[in-house]
Design a protein around this motif. Sequence first.
Motif, mmCIF file in Angstrom:
data_model
loop_
_atom_site.group_PDB
_atom_site.id
_atom_site.type_symbol
_atom_site.label_atom_id
_atom_site.label_comp_id
_atom_site.label_asym_id
_atom_site.label_seq_id
_atom_site.Cartn_x
_atom_site.Cartn_y
_atom_site.Cartn_z
ATOM 1 N N VAL A 230 85.211 21.431 63.452
ATOM 2 C CA VAL A 230 86.000 20.613 62.550
ATOM 3 C C VAL A 230 87.466 21.047 62.607
ATOM 4 O O VAL A 230 88.353 20.210 62.612
ATOM 5 C CB VAL A 230 85.449 20.686 61.106
ATOM 6 N N ARG A 231 87.692 22.365 62.673
ATOM 7 C CA ARG A 231 89.083 22.850 62.723
ATOM 8 C C ARG A 231 89.822 22.319 63.937
ATOM 9 O O ARG A 231 90.982 21.942 63.834
ATOM 10 C CB ARG A 231 89.102 24.378 62.713
ATOM 11 N N LYS A 232 89.142 22.301 65.097
ATOM 12 C CA LYS A 232 89.786 21.797 66.315
ATOM 13 C C LYS A 232 90.189 20.336 66.151
ATOM 14 O O LYS A 232 91.260 19.924 66.587
ATOM 15 C CB LYS A 232 88.852 21.937 67.522
ATOM 16 N N VAL A 233 89.313 19.539 65.557
ATOM 17 C CA VAL A 233 89.596 18.117 65.367
ATOM 18 C C VAL A 233 90.769 17.938 64.412
ATOM 19 O O VAL A 233 91.682 17.145 64.679
ATOM 20 C CB VAL A 233 88.351 17.361 64.864
ATOM 21 N N LEU A 234 90.765 18.655 63.311
ATOM 22 C CA LEU A 234 91.860 18.524 62.343
ATOM 23 C C LEU A 234 93.189 18.997 62.942
ATOM 24 O O LEU A 234 94.234 18.381 62.702
ATOM 25 C CB LEU A 234 91.532 19.287 61.062
ATOM 26 N N LYS A 235 93.139 20.058 63.725
ATOM 27 C CA LYS A 235 94.347 20.546 64.392
ATOM 28 C C LYS A 235 94.864 19.495 65.376
ATOM 29 O O LYS A 235 96.057 19.207 65.428
ATOM 30 C CB LYS A 235 94.051 21.862 65.114
ATOM 31 N N TRP A 236 93.949 18.921 66.172
ATOM 32 C CA TRP A 236 94.340 17.875 67.114
ATOM 33 C C TRP A 236 94.925 16.682 66.374
ATOM 34 O O TRP A 236 95.959 16.144 66.763
ATOM 35 C CB TRP A 236 93.146 17.429 67.965
ATOM 36 N N LYS A 237 94.255 16.249 65.301
ATOM 37 C CA LYS A 237 94.715 15.083 64.540
ATOM 38 C C LYS A 237 96.144 15.292 64.042
ATOM 39 O O LYS A 237 96.978 14.388 64.136
ATOM 40 C CB LYS A 237 93.786 14.812 63.356
ATOM 41 N N ALA A 238 96.428 16.464 63.532
ATOM 42 C CA ALA A 238 97.774 16.757 63.035
ATOM 43 C C ALA A 238 98.794 16.730 64.173
ATOM 44 O O ALA A 238 99.912 16.214 64.004
ATOM 45 C CB ALA A 238 97.785 18.119 62.342
ATOM 46 N N ALA A 239 98.403 17.251 65.336
ATOM 47 C CA ALA A 239 99.325 17.298 66.474
ATOM 48 C C ALA A 239 99.459 15.949 67.176
ATOM 49 O O ALA A 239 100.505 15.657 67.761
ATOM 50 C CB ALA A 239 98.852 18.355 67.476
ATOM 51 N N ALA A 240 98.417 15.115 67.118
ATOM 52 C CA ALA A 240 98.408 13.853 67.858
ATOM 53 C C ALA A 240 99.225 12.757 67.182
ATOM 54 O O ALA A 240 99.497 11.726 67.789
ATOM 55 C CB ALA A 240 96.975 13.377 68.076
ATOM 56 N N GLY A 241 99.571 12.959 65.940
ATOM 57 C CA GLY A 241 100.400 11.978 65.248
ATOM 58 C C GLY A 241 99.717 10.634 65.082
ATOM 59 O O GLY A 241 98.554 10.558 64.687
ATOM 60 N N GLU A 242 100.427 9.575 65.429
ATOM 61 C CA GLU A 242 99.941 8.205 65.219
ATOM 62 C C GLU A 242 98.660 7.921 65.994
ATOM 63 O O GLU A 242 97.758 7.261 65.496
ATOM 64 C CB GLU A 242 101.025 7.194 65.588
ATOM 65 N N GLU A 243 98.560 8.396 67.224
ATOM 66 C CA GLU A 243 97.348 8.154 68.020
ATOM 67 C C GLU A 243 96.129 8.779 67.351
ATOM 68 O O GLU A 243 95.066 8.176 67.294
ATOM 69 C CB GLU A 243 97.506 8.707 69.435
ATOM 70 N N GLY A 244 96.276 9.993 66.820
ATOM 71 C CA GLY A 244 95.180 10.639 66.099
ATOM 72 C C GLY A 244 94.795 9.860 64.858
ATOM 73 O O GLY A 244 93.615 9.678 64.561
ATOM 74 N N GLY A 245 95.795 9.391 64.143
ATOM 75 C CA GLY A 245 95.539 8.598 62.947
ATOM 76 C C GLY A 245 94.855 7.284 63.264
ATOM 77 O O GLY A 245 94.000 6.816 62.510
ATOM 78 N N LYS A 246 95.219 6.679 64.399
ATOM 79 C CA LYS A 246 94.619 5.401 64.794
ATOM 80 C C LYS A 246 93.118 5.551 65.059
ATOM 81 O O LYS A 246 92.313 4.763 64.569
ATOM 82 C CB LYS A 246 95.328 4.870 66.040
ATOM 83 N N ILE A 247 92.741 6.581 65.812
ATOM 84 C CA ILE A 247 91.316 6.821 66.080
ATOM 85 C C ILE A 247 90.591 7.092 64.771
ATOM 86 O O ILE A 247 89.521 6.536 64.508
ATOM 87 C CB ILE A 247 91.130 7.995 67.063
ATOM 88 N N TRP A 248 91.177 7.920 63.928
ATOM 89 C CA TRP A 248 90.586 8.286 62.637
ATOM 90 C C TRP A 248 90.360 7.038 61.781
ATOM 91 O O TRP A 248 89.296 6.865 61.184
ATOM 92 C CB TRP A 248 91.535 9.268 61.934
ATOM 93 N N ARG A 249 91.370 6.180 61.708
ATOM 94 C CA ARG A 249 91.255 4.946 60.900
ATOM 95 C C ARG A 249 90.206 4.001 61.480
ATOM 96 O O ARG A 249 89.456 3.363 60.722
ATOM 97 C CB ARG A 249 92.606 4.244 60.794
ATOM 98 N N ASN A 250 90.134 3.904 62.806
ATOM 99 C CA ASN A 250 89.128 3.037 63.425
ATOM 100 C C ASN A 250 87.714 3.526 63.112
ATOM 101 O O ASN A 250 86.824 2.718 62.845
ATOM 102 C CB ASN A 250 89.344 2.947 64.933
ATOM 103 N N ILE A 251 87.510 4.826 63.140
ATOM 104 C CA ILE A 251 86.202 5.381 62.766
ATOM 105 C C ILE A 251 85.904 5.033 61.308
ATOM 106 O O ILE A 251 84.795 4.605 60.977
ATOM 107 C CB ILE A 251 86.147 6.907 63.000
ATOM 108 N N GLY A 252 86.899 5.193 60.438
ATOM 109 C CA GLY A 252 86.718 4.869 59.018
ATOM 110 C C GLY A 252 86.371 3.413 58.797
ATOM 111 O O GLY A 252 85.489 3.090 57.991
ATOM 112 N N ARG A 253 87.039 2.503 59.524
ATOM 113 C CA ARG A 253 86.738 1.070 59.389
ATOM 114 C C ARG A 253 85.317 0.757 59.847
ATOM 115 O O ARG A 253 84.604 -0.018 59.208
ATOM 116 C CB ARG A 253 87.755 0.239 60.169
ATOM 117 N N CYS A 254 84.911 1.362 60.959
ATOM 118 C CA CYS A 254 83.542 1.146 61.441
ATOM 119 C C CYS A 254 82.528 1.702 60.448
ATOM 120 O O CYS A 254 81.500 1.064 60.180
ATOM 121 C CB CYS A 254 83.353 1.785 62.814
#
Length: 181
Positions: free
Chosen positions: A1-25
Amino acid sequence: VRKVLKWKAAAGEEGGKIWRNIGRCDQSVEGSLRNLARISTAKPAMFQEVMEMLYDENPDEWDASGNEEDCEIVTEMNAIRRKFSQIRVLLRRLGDEARCDIEPLAQMKLADATMDVPGVLVSGVPGAGGHDAIVALLFTPTARRGVEELWSTWAETQGGSSPRVCPLLLQANRGPGLILH
């Protein structure tokens, strides 16, 4: 989980986009399950009849052209399978981007094979991966035998290259229909 959260913070908008798409699904799957729960409560006999009909058919051939209630059930079942498959794809992408095994290859193969068992609505890796669990949502009690058979012989069918699978079977509801907890 830590690796994913670290990546999400570093990935910026692209990380947020994947995260939001998972949430919508996820929300779409939840909405479809709620609709199925509503139908199963309102018309349990009809709901069970449709579930048994779907059990005998390949999910790729589920047809939503029956009467209105049958159509709604089949439409929701198709939506759940489609959205859950999208979630799995997005989680694998997330794992690749974060350089962690959210759905490792061995688990992906087992989840895919489980999805092919008649009566399985969805299958995947729960939680954050880790090579230790597979989840399957069955829509008929008879599907349990098929999943047990697949899982109990999985290591042997993979030439011993896969770990043994020990089913931990849970049942959320003993009455008719579908109940969300």
